[in-house]
Design an enzyme around this catalytic site. Structure first.
Site, PDB file in Angstrom:
ATOM      1  N   GLY A  16     -67.146 111.575 -15.624  1.00  0.00           N
ATOM      2  CA  GLY A  16     -65.861 111.485 -15.705  1.00  0.00           C
ATOM      3  C   GLY A  16     -65.382 110.847 -17.209  1.00  0.00           C
ATOM      4  O   GLY A  16     -64.253 110.276 -17.283  1.00  0.00           O
ATOM      5  N   LYS A  47     -63.974 114.949 -18.929  1.00  0.00           N
ATOM      6  CA  LYS A  47     -62.823 115.122 -19.731  1.00  0.00           C
ATOM      7  C   LYS A  47     -62.702 116.109 -20.929  1.00  0.00           C
ATOM      8  O   LYS A  47     -61.723 116.667 -21.278  1.00  0.00           O
ATOM      9  CB  LYS A  47     -62.377 113.801 -20.272  1.00  0.00           C
ATOM     10  CG  LYS A  47     -62.177 112.613 -19.365  1.00  0.00           C
ATOM     11  CD  LYS A  47     -61.021 112.952 -18.351  1.00  0.00           C
ATOM     12  CE  LYS A  47     -60.417 111.592 -17.461  1.00  0.00           C
ATOM     13  NZ  LYS A  47     -61.689 111.544 -16.571  1.00  0.00           N
ATOM     14  N   ASP A 123     -55.387 109.900 -12.830  1.00  0.00           N
ATOM     15  CA  ASP A 123     -55.806 108.894 -13.632  1.00  0.00           C
ATOM     16  C   ASP A 123     -55.298 109.109 -15.020  1.00  0.00           C
ATOM     17  O   ASP A 123     -55.342 110.054 -15.461  1.00  0.00           O
ATOM     18  CB  ASP A 123     -57.308 108.287 -13.429  1.00  0.00           C
ATOM     19  CG  ASP A 123     -58.231 109.622 -14.012  1.00  0.00           C
ATOM     20  OD1 ASP A 123     -58.056 110.641 -13.508  1.00  0.00           O
ATOM     21  OD2 ASP A 123     -58.912 109.331 -15.029  1.00  0.00           O
ATOM     22  N   ASP A 124     -54.935 107.955 -15.738  1.00  0.00           N
ATOM     23  CA  ASP A 124     -54.755 107.978 -17.106  1.00  0.00           C
ATOM     24  C   ASP A 124     -53.871 109.074 -17.751  1.00  0.00           C
ATOM     25  O   ASP A 124     -53.780 110.047 -18.645  1.00  0.00           O
ATOM     26  CB  ASP A 124     -56.149 108.380 -17.980  1.00  0.00           C
ATOM     27  CG  ASP A 124     -57.080 107.473 -17.757  1.00  0.00           C
ATOM     28  OD1 ASP A 124     -56.774 106.312 -17.172  1.00  0.00           O
ATOM     29  OD2 ASP A 124     -58.047 107.571 -18.156  1.00  0.00           O
ATOM     30  N   TYR A 168     -55.585 103.028 -10.581  1.00  0.00           N
ATOM     31  CA  TYR A 168     -56.731 103.326  -9.786  1.00  0.00           C
ATOM     32  C   TYR A 168     -57.691 101.883  -9.815  1.00  0.00           C
ATOM     33  O   TYR A 168     -58.688 101.950  -9.308  1.00  0.00           O
ATOM     34  CB  TYR A 168     -57.764 104.389 -10.322  1.00  0.00           C
ATOM     35  CG  TYR A 168     -57.703 104.308 -11.787  1.00  0.00           C
ATOM     36  CD1 TYR A 168     -58.784 103.463 -12.292  1.00  0.00           C
ATOM     37  CD2 TYR A 168     -56.849 104.816 -12.343  1.00  0.00           C
ATOM     38  CE1 TYR A 168     -59.123 103.458 -13.640  1.00  0.00           C
ATOM     39  CE2 TYR A 168     -57.098 104.744 -14.231  1.00  0.00           C
ATOM     40  CZ  TYR A 168     -58.224 104.074 -14.677  1.00  0.00           C
ATOM     41  OH  TYR A 168     -58.437 103.797 -15.886  1.00  0.00           O
TER      42      TYR A 168
END
Length: 587
Positions: A16, A47, A123-124, A168
């Site tokens: 990831g 990603k 996330d992000d 997270y």
């Protein structure tokens, strides 16, 4: 996830990370090693697979599909559970049924490849919702959960279904993990059978089931290799009130010039990098001039600070945009060689940018904080390290944490019309027991007289903190406490109130005075710290070099707040009533 003993313990690898993904052959070798080591899970979330994140709406081409079919079947051959993850959070409009249908269609395609386990990752990503989503959902968490639940119900009984929250890890939870409204919403509204990914302080990810299961997925370091990006064919057009599509802009000549300036020579920075370091140093050294709210035209120092802060922010934005465009260049080989360097400089610039915003009283982004006591090897090298060394190393765990996205604070000067609101705060704190109610044998405090309007604050030395409900805190100051203690502008008979008699040595060493009260509904310490910091800056601008504050023994909450500020210390004052406590600070 069913609460029964047949549910196996998940342990394995998450792919990831950002940058160079593993090749298909490396992944197959990973499955062989996992089986040998007794691991049983692989989560696919690179990603740099454009169709996993940036162009998540696009279906895989026949060639890409063939690769994934082979990968999934190879995982099964080695008894590895293949979990396909998708990250739609960059630009999804949660309230648009077509978007949810597109997400379902994408996972249906992967199901046809033989995959039976899935994960939705949020996330992000930015937490600000588009207007359409704000009308449909009460919070960002509700929007995410609504889509996740619908997708989960659409899939035919997946073996595993994971949800990665935006918050997270503990560092991102405001004000804490236990009190996070975002996590409470996730925990209360996610359907049974959906488990939550959670990141600890190390590189270990926990899959936390709300049926009290705990599973661990370890993320190893990635190896050097290369794979061409999967191509995309965007076709979705969002509405005017929906999230715009995340687009990859082409790299510009200015980006390349900026890149060369940031990585000039081994022991020499380029002109742009030097300018950024000089500006950060000036903004930090002159932060007392930052100010809040509207500025008077004649306040040239504050105007200059804000102008230079805006210019610094624009320089930081240019670095971020260069990073984004470079991350999407077609030549992935060059990107993978540069990625660690540009990611490092982007991180350093982002921390510096957040720091300057905090000095100016603006909300700071969610940036991963340093340790409270960083080790020397924790600092980066090069330009990024120089940015890092210019930031506070102690206390920045608070500096880079922001309140919930639903809470916005404003700091503004006090006006005479605010007197009743300030008095209400003082009364409320007394009625709730935060402040002991006055008693006949306890002298009336100077701070109480300020809050009640018996005496007036010094000019430009009174500030208020407001949220969506109104005034929630105040900070009032006196440049000359001794002079104020001799005044009484109301008609109350002098025999009905008495003031503490502070010795001359205290009033000589700490001539200025401040009083602060903060309602319990303000959970974020940063807003309160900025309120106090603004008052102390105003006193310093008026020539004060030290100040004191007073407390009754029962004011535990306020006393704890001043203790944690770090700059105030308890003073040893002779003949002070036993129920009183005095703290002081240098300005």
């Amino acid at each position: 996830m069913a609460n029964d003993s047949s549910r196996r313990f998940l342990s394995g690898v998450v792919e990831g990370f950002y940058g160079r993904p593993w090749t298909m052959e490396q992944r197959k070798e990973l499955f062989r090693r996992e089986q040998k080591w007794g691991l049983n899970t692989y989560l696919y979330a690179p990603k740099d697979d454009y169709k996993h994140r940036m162009y998540w709406r696009d279906l895989y081409s026949p060639a890409e599909a063939e690769q994934l079919v082979t990968l999934i079947s190879t995982a099964k051959k080695h008894n590895i559970e293949f979990i396909y993850a998708i990250s739609p959070g960059l630009d999804i409009t949660f309230s648009n049924p077509k978007e949810v249908a597109t997400l379902k269609r994408k996972l249906d395609q992967v199901s046809e490849f033989g995959c039976r386990s899935f994960a939705l990752l949020f996330d992000d990503i930015e937490t600000e919702m588009c207007p359409a989503d704000k009308e449909a959902f009460s919070s960002f968490a509700h929007a995410q959960v609504a889509v996740t639940n619908e997708v989960f119900q659409h899939l035919p009984e997946p073996d595993t279904f994971l949800f990665c929250p935006t918050d997270y890890c503990a560092a991102f939870c405001m004000p804490s993990v236990n009190k996070s409204s975002y996590l409470h919403t996730v925990g209360e509204t996610l359907l049974p059978g959906i488990d939550v990914l959670w990141t600890a302080f190390s590189v270990v990810l926990h899959v936390v089931s709300r049926q009290k299961y705990n599973f661990i997925i370890e993320q190893p370091k990635k190896e050097s290799s290369e794979e061409e990006p999967m191509q995309t064919d965007p076709g979705y057009i969002p509405g005017p009130r929906e999230n715009p599509l995340y687009t990859a802009e082409p790299l510009t000549l200015d980006d390349l010039m900026l890149l060369s300036q940031l990585f000039y020579l081994p022991y020499e920075h380029g002109p742009t990098a030097i300018t950024m370091l000089q500006e950060l140093n000036w903004l930090k050294s002159n932060s007392d001039a930052a100010g809040f709210g509207p500025l008077a035209p004649d306040n040239s120092k504050a105007v200059e600070w804000r102008t230079r802060a805006d210019q610094f922010d624009q320089m930081c934005e240019a670095v971020v945009q260069m990073f984004n465009r470079l991350s999407n260049v077609p030549n992935r080989s060059i990107l993978y060689d540069l990625y660690n360097y540009i990611c490092d400089i982007k991180s350093g610039v982002s921390m510096a940018r957040a720091y300057v915003k905090s000095l100016g009283g603006l909300s700071t982004p969610s940036v991963q904080p340093m340790n409270d006591d960083p080790e020397p090897w924790g600092f980066r090298g090069g330009l990024s390290g120089e940015f890092q060394r210019m930031l506070p190393s102690l206390g920045n765990r608070d500096l880079f944490r922001q309140p919930s996205a639903s809470r916005v604070y404003t700091i503004r000067p006090y006006t005479p019309d605010d007197q009743s609101a300030v008095q209400r705060i003082q009364n409320e704190m007394q009625s709730e027991g935060t402040v002991l109610a006055p008693a006949a044998h306890i002298p009336d405090l100077l701070g109480h007289r300020l809050a009640s309007g018996q005496i007036s604050s010094s000019p430009k030395c009174a500030f208020l903190l407001e949220d969506e409900l109104g005034i929630c805190a105040y900070a009032l100051g006196l440049t000359e406490a001794k002079l104020a203690m001799t005044s009484n502008k109301v008609s109350t008979p002098r025999s009905l109130w008495c003031k503490p008699v502070y010795p001359e040595v205290l009033l000589r060493d700490y001539p200025a005075f401040i009083t602060v009260q903060i309602l319990p509904r303000v959970p974020d310490p940063i807003a309160a710290k900025r309120l106090v910091g603004n008052l102390l800056s105003a006193l310093r601008a008026n020539g004060c070099r030290s100040a004191f504050c007073e407390f009754r023994q029962g004011e535990r909450r306020t006393l704890d707040f001043f203790t944690k500020l770090g700059s105030f210390r308890v003073l040893d004052v002779e003949r002070l009533p036993k129920h009183l406590l005095v703290m002081g600070t240098s300005l």
